[in-house]
Scaffold this motif. Structure first.
Motif, short mmCIF file in Angstrom:
data_model
loop_
_atom_site.label_atom_id
_atom_site.label_comp_id
_atom_site.label_asym_id
_atom_site.label_seq_id
_atom_site.Cartn_x
_atom_site.Cartn_y
_atom_site.Cartn_z
N VAL A 204 0.86 -1.17 0.00
CA VAL A 204 0.00 0.00 0.00
C VAL A 204 0.90 1.23 0.00
CG1 VAL A 204 -1.61 1.35 1.42
CG2 VAL A 204 -1.97 -1.12 1.11
N GLU A 205 0.47 2.29 -0.66
CA GLU A 205 1.30 3.49 -0.77
C GLU A 205 0.88 4.56 0.24
OE1 GLU A 205 2.66 6.82 -4.12
OE2 GLU A 205 1.20 5.27 -4.63
N LEU A 206 1.87 5.18 0.86
CA LEU A 206 1.63 6.40 1.62
C LEU A 206 1.69 7.53 0.61
CD1 LEU A 206 1.25 8.09 4.13
CD2 LEU A 206 3.67 7.78 4.69
N CYS A 207 0.51 7.99 0.20
CA CYS A 207 0.41 8.90 -0.94
C CYS A 207 0.57 10.37 -0.57
CB CYS A 207 -0.96 8.73 -1.61
SG CYS A 207 -1.36 7.06 -2.11
N GLY A 208 0.10 10.73 0.60
CA GLY A 208 0.11 12.15 0.95
C GLY A 208 0.20 12.37 2.44
N CYS A 209 0.90 13.42 2.82
CA CYS A 209 1.05 13.78 4.24
C CYS A 209 0.85 15.28 4.40
CB CYS A 209 2.45 13.42 4.75
SG CYS A 209 2.91 11.70 4.52
N GLY A 210 0.20 15.65 5.47
CA GLY A 210 0.02 17.05 5.78
C GLY A 210 0.18 17.30 7.26
N ALA A 211 0.78 18.42 7.61
CA ALA A 211 0.98 18.75 9.02
C ALA A 211 0.73 20.23 9.24
CB ALA A 211 2.39 18.37 9.47
N SER A 212 0.34 20.56 10.46
CA SER A 212 0.17 21.96 10.84
C SER A 212 0.47 22.09 12.33
CB SER A 212 -1.25 22.46 10.55
OG SER A 212 -2.19 21.79 11.37
N ASN A 240 -2.38 14.59 -4.31
CA ASN A 240 -2.94 15.01 -5.59
C ASN A 240 -4.31 14.39 -5.84
OD1 ASN A 240 -2.88 16.52 -7.98
ND2 ASN A 240 -2.02 14.83 -9.16
N ILE A 241 -5.13 14.41 -4.81
CA ILE A 241 -6.49 13.88 -4.94
C ILE A 241 -7.49 14.88 -4.38
CG2 ILE A 241 -5.74 11.47 -4.81
CD1 ILE A 241 -6.83 11.44 -1.92
N TYR A 334 -8.62 5.27 -1.45
CA TYR A 334 -7.78 6.04 -0.55
C TYR A 334 -8.40 6.06 0.86
CZ TYR A 334 -5.69 7.87 -4.84
OH TYR A 334 -5.07 7.99 -6.06
N ALA A 335 -7.54 6.01 1.86
CA ALA A 335 -7.97 6.11 3.25
C ALA A 335 -7.16 7.21 3.94
CB ALA A 335 -7.78 4.78 3.97
N LEU A 336 -7.80 7.89 4.87
CA LEU A 336 -7.18 8.99 5.61
C LEU A 336 -7.04 8.60 7.08
CD1 LEU A 336 -6.35 12.10 5.80
CD2 LEU A 336 -8.76 12.48 6.40
N SER A 337 -5.88 8.89 7.66
CA SER A 337 -5.67 8.70 9.09
C SER A 337 -5.32 10.03 9.72
CB SER A 337 -4.54 7.69 9.33
OG SER A 337 -4.29 7.53 10.72
N ASN A 338 -6.07 10.41 10.76
CA ASN A 338 -5.84 11.67 11.46
C ASN A 338 -5.11 11.44 12.78
OD1 ASN A 338 -7.18 13.28 9.56
ND2 ASN A 338 -9.15 13.09 10.60
N ALA A 348 -2.02 14.56 9.15
CA ALA A 348 -2.97 13.75 8.38
C ALA A 348 -2.20 12.96 7.34
CB ALA A 348 -4.01 14.64 7.71
N LEU A 349 -2.54 11.68 7.20
CA LEU A 349 -1.86 10.79 6.27
C LEU A 349 -2.88 10.16 5.31
CD1 LEU A 349 0.33 8.87 8.90
CD2 LEU A 349 0.99 10.89 7.55
N VAL A 350 -2.56 10.15 4.03
CA VAL A 350 -3.41 9.53 3.02
C VAL A 350 -2.71 8.28 2.48
CG1 VAL A 350 -4.45 9.76 0.73
CG2 VAL A 350 -4.52 11.69 2.32
N PHE A 351 -3.42 7.15 2.55
CA PHE A 351 -2.90 5.88 2.04
C PHE A 351 -3.72 5.46 0.83
CE2 PHE A 351 -1.98 6.14 6.52
CZ PHE A 351 -0.65 5.75 6.60
#
Length: 357
Positions: A204-212, A240-241, A334-338, A348-351
């Motif tokens: 599975v790919e770790l597609c996106g990460c965001g932090a604040s 990019n989704i 896609y799944a999101l983990s907060n 926040a992580l997008v898989f």
């Protein structure tokens, strides 16, 4: 990405079949019952730590970790070891400061497996989520071929008493997003994930990460959800989704009044009430610095199985988010983990499912 979380099968069975590993104790906090998550009596934390990492190695295409960077996320590091010595000997002079630091977990693993290098992160409850974010960024620039991310926290009295002093520990299994929720269940746990710079079978790919870092308050999240919204939007942009492509959200969902309200508002602001949501903290408790890694594993499993894990109690919701009460088969791309932490630290992580050509 390969993953493990101690006894992985048992852990995931609990999450996907609405079982809880939490128990009520009346001998930890004076004159108070608390519901927490502890490993079985007689466990050795270091042995479980090594077992979890061996499990990942055995599931991987690697023979050893000599060409692998180790990133560890932990909230308390070796604090439990310090406490055991202090409570037993009643003397601080017998405490070894080298066994107290955040880096002690990485050092223990490095002594066993001989990693290429190692680093440690401590940002409270986003520790291992931040480690995963860093791993993704390093993989993206080809700085490393393999990065093992471990989230690990052992229960200690300082942690339990600290959350008790805030008045947010529940004496029952927590009920995230329920209108009459009583608080959180602190817990201990270990999660390990291997990131590589190429896809492997069933990965599975770790597609996106965001932090604040909104720094709203030392303990409470921003009620306007500004920081959470920012982290999630950054993760979506990095992947990019669009928001409507997320099929499942594993919520931070601690069961506290402040967190659940802020997170629910962020979810509704970005996704509306269509996307399926659940919190695994009713099953496993809040494993603090390990939570990001463990809940990433749950998202990975949801994508592999194309099965959304349910929440134990979805009755009397305070907010109109789409909590799911039973495991649900569904196409999830896609799944999101907060993960949200003290001090307004948000990750926040997008898989996503790897599309094999």
């Amino acid at each position: 990405m390969q993953s493990a979380s101690g006894d992985t099968k048992k852990t995931l069975d609990a999450v996907f079949h609405k079982k809880s590993a939490l128990s009520v104790y009346d001998n930890i906090v004076s004159e108070k019952k608390v519901c927490i998550g502890k490993f079985e009596k007689g466990f050795n934390f270091d042995e479980l730590l090594i077992k979890s990492v061996k499990e990942v190695l055995n599931a991987s295409n690697l023979k050893d970790f000599s060409n692998t960077l180790l990133l560890v996320g932990s909230s308390v590091g070796g604090m439990a070891t310090t406490e055991k010595i202090l409570f037993k000997d009643k003397n601080y002079k017998n405490i070894n400061p080298q066994k107290h630091t955040i880096n002690v977990i990485a050092s223990t693993l490095d002594a066993k497996f001989n990693f290429l290098s190692h680093r440690s992160y401590s940002t409270a409850c986003t520790s291992s989520a931040n480690a995963l974010k860093t791993a993704k960024e390093l993989i993206a620039i080809n700085a490393y071929e393999n990065i093992l991310v471990v989230g690990a926290d052992e229960i200690c009295s300082t942690t339990v008493f600290g959350f008790s002093s805030l008045g947010i520990l529940s004496d029952e299994i927590c009920t995230p997003f329920k209108s009459e929720r009583k608080g959180m269940n602190v817990a201990e746990g270990i999660g390990a994930l291997l990131l590589q710079n190429f896809p492997t079978k069933n990965s599975v790919e770790l597609c996106g990460c965001g932090a604040s870092s909104d720094a709203y308050h030392i303990a409470n999240p921003d009620p306007t959800s500004t920081g959470a919204i920012s982290a999630i939007n950054k993760a979506l942009s990095d992947a990019n989704i669009e928001a409507n492509q997320i099929g499942y959200i594993n919520a931070h969902g601690t069961g506290t009044q402040a967190n659940d309200e802020s997170e629910a508002n962020a979810i509704l602001e970005i996704f509306g009430n269509e996307v399926a949501v659940s919190s695994s903290k009713s099953n496993l408790g809040h494993t603090l610095g390990a939570a990001g890694a463990i809940e990433a594993i749950i998202c990975v499993e949801a994508l592999k199985k194309q099965l959304m894990p349910p929440q134990l109690d979805c009755t009397q919701k305070e907010k109109d988010i789409n909590l799911i009460s039973d495991a649900r088969e569904s196409k999830i791309e896609y799944a999101l983990s907060n993960s949200f932490a003290f001090g307004g630290n948000n990750v926040a992580l997008v898989f996503g499912v790897v599309n094999e050509s």
